[in-house]
Design a protein around this motif. Structure first.
Motif, PDB file in Angstrom:
ATOM      1  N   GLY A  85       0.790  -1.227   0.000  1.00  0.00           N
ATOM      2  CA  GLY A  85       0.000   0.000   0.000  1.00  0.00           C
ATOM      3  C   GLY A  85       0.822   1.275   0.000  1.00  0.00           C
ATOM      4  N   LYS A  86       2.137   1.150   0.078  1.00  0.00           N
ATOM      5  CA  LYS A  86       3.022   2.314   0.033  1.00  0.00           C
ATOM      6  C   LYS A  86       3.645   2.435  -1.363  1.00  0.00           C
ATOM      7  CE  LYS A  86       4.242   1.994   4.969  1.00  0.00           C
ATOM      8  NZ  LYS A  86       3.582   3.249   5.355  1.00  0.00           N
ATOM      9  N   PRO A  87       4.121   3.619  -1.715  1.00  0.00           N
ATOM     10  CA  PRO A  87       4.673   3.823  -3.069  1.00  0.00           C
ATOM     11  C   PRO A  87       6.115   3.329  -3.205  1.00  0.00           C
ATOM     12  CG  PRO A  87       4.778   5.865  -1.864  1.00  0.00           C
ATOM     13  CD  PRO A  87       4.066   4.890  -0.944  1.00  0.00           C
ATOM     14  N   PHE A  88       6.408   2.194  -2.596  1.00  0.00           N
ATOM     15  CA  PHE A  88       7.744   1.618  -2.655  1.00  0.00           C
ATOM     16  C   PHE A  88       7.634   0.141  -3.025  1.00  0.00           C
ATOM     17  CE2 PHE A  88       7.906   5.014   0.521  1.00  0.00           C
ATOM     18  CZ  PHE A  88       8.934   5.789   0.011  1.00  0.00           C
ATOM     19  N   ARG A  89       8.623  -0.363  -3.732  1.00  0.00           N
ATOM     20  CA  ARG A  89       8.588  -1.765  -4.141  1.00  0.00           C
ATOM     21  C   ARG A  89       9.910  -2.438  -3.786  1.00  0.00           C
ATOM     22  NH1 ARG A  89       6.430  -3.469  -9.992  1.00  0.00           N
ATOM     23  NH2 ARG A  89       4.551  -2.724  -8.950  1.00  0.00           N
ATOM     24  N   PRO A  90       9.846  -3.557  -3.051  1.00  0.00           N
ATOM     25  CA  PRO A  90      11.076  -4.293  -2.737  1.00  0.00           C
ATOM     26  C   PRO A  90      11.400  -5.326  -3.813  1.00  0.00           C
ATOM     27  CG  PRO A  90       9.253  -5.225  -1.513  1.00  0.00           C
ATOM     28  CD  PRO A  90       8.680  -4.105  -2.332  1.00  0.00           C
ATOM     29  N   PHE A  91      12.680  -5.593  -3.978  1.00  0.00           N
ATOM     30  CA  PHE A  91      13.136  -6.609  -4.908  1.00  0.00           C
ATOM     31  C   PHE A  91      14.236  -7.427  -4.246  1.00  0.00           C
ATOM     32  CE2 PHE A  91      11.510  -3.288  -7.741  1.00  0.00           C
ATOM     33  CZ  PHE A  91      10.706  -4.033  -8.592  1.00  0.00           C
ATOM     34  N   GLY A  92      14.433  -8.645  -4.761  1.00  0.00           N
ATOM     35  CA  GLY A  92      15.511  -9.493  -4.297  1.00  0.00           C
ATOM     36  C   GLY A  92      16.708  -9.416  -5.227  1.00  0.00           C
ATOM     37  N   SER A  93      17.530 -10.454  -5.202  1.00  0.00           N
ATOM     38  CA  SER A  93      18.797 -10.428  -5.935  1.00  0.00           C
ATOM     39  C   SER A  93      18.667 -10.838  -7.398  1.00  0.00           C
ATOM     40  CB  SER A  93      19.816 -11.339  -5.234  1.00  0.00           C
ATOM     41  OG  SER A  93      19.301 -12.656  -5.097  1.00  0.00           O
ATOM     42  N   GLU A  94      17.427 -10.941  -7.908  1.00  0.00           N
ATOM     43  CA  GLU A  94      17.261 -11.281  -9.319  1.00  0.00           C
ATOM     44  C   GLU A  94      17.596 -10.102 -10.225  1.00  0.00           C
ATOM     45  OE1 GLU A  94      14.853 -11.475  -7.080  1.00  0.00           O
ATOM     46  OE2 GLU A  94      14.684 -13.621  -6.682  1.00  0.00           O
ATOM     47  N   THR A 113      10.712   4.088  -7.800  1.00  0.00           N
ATOM     48  CA  THR A 113      10.625   4.469  -9.209  1.00  0.00           C
ATOM     49  C   THR A 113      10.131   3.294 -10.036  1.00  0.00           C
ATOM     50  OG1 THR A 113      12.482   5.989  -8.936  1.00  0.00           O
ATOM     51  CG2 THR A 113      11.902   5.374 -11.190  1.00  0.00           C
ATOM     52  N   GLU A 114       9.064   3.522 -10.791  1.00  0.00           N
ATOM     53  CA  GLU A 114       8.565   2.480 -11.681  1.00  0.00           C
ATOM     54  C   GLU A 114       9.517   2.313 -12.860  1.00  0.00           C
ATOM     55  OE1 GLU A 114       6.033   0.449 -11.417  1.00  0.00           O
ATOM     56  OE2 GLU A 114       5.310   1.278  -9.521  1.00  0.00           O
ATOM     57  N   THR A 120      16.251  -5.304 -16.819  1.00  0.00           N
ATOM     58  CA  THR A 120      17.010  -6.164 -15.900  1.00  0.00           C
ATOM     59  C   THR A 120      17.801  -5.329 -14.893  1.00  0.00           C
ATOM     60  OG1 THR A 120      18.887  -6.252 -17.434  1.00  0.00           O
ATOM     61  CG2 THR A 120      17.220  -7.989 -17.614  1.00  0.00           C
ATOM     62  N   ILE A 121      17.796  -4.005 -15.067  1.00  0.00           N
ATOM     63  CA  ILE A 121      18.439  -3.083 -14.132  1.00  0.00           C
ATOM     64  C   ILE A 121      17.355  -2.222 -13.505  1.00  0.00           C
ATOM     65  CG2 ILE A 121      20.095  -1.203 -13.855  1.00  0.00           C
ATOM     66  CD1 ILE A 121      21.601  -2.266 -16.271  1.00  0.00           C
ATOM     67  N   ALA A 122      17.260  -2.270 -12.173  1.00  0.00           N
ATOM     68  CA  ALA A 122      16.222  -1.524 -11.473  1.00  0.00           C
ATOM     69  C   ALA A 122      16.674  -0.074 -11.267  1.00  0.00           C
ATOM     70  CB  ALA A 122      15.914  -2.167 -10.129  1.00  0.00           C
ATOM     71  N   PRO A 123      15.744   0.869 -11.373  1.00  0.00           N
ATOM     72  CA  PRO A 123      16.125   2.279 -11.224  1.00  0.00           C
ATOM     73  C   PRO A 123      16.088   2.756  -9.774  1.00  0.00           C
ATOM     74  CG  PRO A 123      13.824   2.135 -11.878  1.00  0.00           C
ATOM     75  CD  PRO A 123      14.336   0.708 -11.798  1.00  0.00           C
ATOM     76  N   ASP A 124      16.973   3.651  -9.437  1.00  0.00           N
ATOM     77  CA  ASP A 124      16.919   4.478  -8.233  1.00  0.00           C
ATOM     78  C   ASP A 124      16.638   3.729  -6.930  1.00  0.00           C
ATOM     79  OD1 ASP A 124      17.301   6.661  -9.933  1.00  0.00           O
ATOM     80  OD2 ASP A 124      15.150   6.868 -10.277  1.00  0.00           O
ATOM     81  N   PRO A 125      17.482   2.798  -6.512  1.00  0.00           N
ATOM     82  CA  PRO A 125      17.277   2.174  -5.194  1.00  0.00           C
ATOM     83  C   PRO A 125      17.410   3.215  -4.084  1.00  0.00           C
ATOM     84  CG  PRO A 125      19.449   1.643  -6.057  1.00  0.00           C
ATOM     85  CD  PRO A 125      18.709   2.332  -7.169  1.00  0.00           C
ATOM     86  N   VAL A 126      16.565   3.082  -3.068  1.00  0.00           N
ATOM     87  CA  VAL A 126      16.566   4.018  -1.944  1.00  0.00           C
ATOM     88  C   VAL A 126      17.220   3.382  -0.722  1.00  0.00           C
ATOM     89  CG1 VAL A 126      15.113   5.398  -0.398  1.00  0.00           C
ATOM     90  CG2 VAL A 126      14.490   5.160  -2.809  1.00  0.00           C
TER      91      VAL A 126
END
Length: 210
Positions: A85-94, A113-114, A120-126
């Motif tokens: 429900g928050k505007p953040f998305r977690p990802f693992g080591s894929e 960031t969407e 295959t490269i995720a943008p702007d990790p926080v």
């Protein structure tokens, strides 16, 4: 009490980490010309294993321990639950992230960031998480700390121990300084950048660790 990055690396001299700071100042002119990041990405596509790249050398991503795998599952599950429900998305080591120096596969990270669903490269990790092992400690607590510090989007970097319940936490202050703290077994990990605070024990659920 927080410590500056240079003071913090003194705590881990037995890993050879203090020497990492010299990398920022050394003359690379005598070394062979390294691959560009685009050249590395093209090279990696031809490999059977995933690789990290620090701008000079490649490192194959091999298997880890049962403890590492369990902590990573707990970590990504906890982040997914608490960020719902928050505007953040977690990802693992894929997924990869691109640092100023090269390419990394963090054990987990959070972005707001969407990105392209085919990327295959995720943008702007926080916030970035790594799980420490003896073989990677010199990178996780040394060169990666510098790489992640130098990424403008990164506000916090958490290095989780896998032999006991503890973490080294690096974060950017309001004044822009990159500092470090130790979090013990009973700590609550505050992450105001993504609007949550989690007991460190959640990441070690089901593991008989001190």
């Amino acid at each position: 009490m927080w410590l500056s990055l240079r003071e913090w690396t003194g705590r881990f001299a037995h890993f050879g980490i203090s020497a990492i700071l010299a990398v920022e100042e050394c003359d690379m002119g005598a070394l062979p010309k390294p691959m560009t990041i685009d050249e590395f990405l093209a090279w990696e596509e031809r490999q059977e294993l995933r690789h990290e790249y620090d701008g000079i050398q490649t490192y194959a991503m091999t298997g880890g321990t049962l403890a590492h795998a369990a902590i990573q599952i707990n970590l990504t599950s906890a982040l997914s639950r608490h960020l719902e429900g928050k505007p953040f998305r977690p990802f693992g080591s894929e997924l990869k992230i691109r640092t100023q120096a090269g390419i990394r596969y963090p054990d987990a990270f959070v972005t707001c960031t969407e990105g392209d669903l085919n990327a295959t490269i995720a943008p702007d990790p926080v916030v970035i998480f790594e799980i420490l092992s003896k073989s990677t400690a010199w990178q996780d607590l040394g060169v990666k700390t510098i790489e992640y510090r130098d990424m403008p989007s990164v506000r916090r970097y958490v290095v989780l121990q896998q032999t006991h319940r503890a973490a080294e936490v690096f974060y950017r202050t309001e004044e822009g300084e990159w500092v470090g703290e130790f979090a013990g077994a009973d700590s609550v990990l505050a992450m105001p950048e993504i609007g949550i605070a989690l007991p460190l024990s959640e990441f070690y659920r089901g593991l008989a660790l001190p």
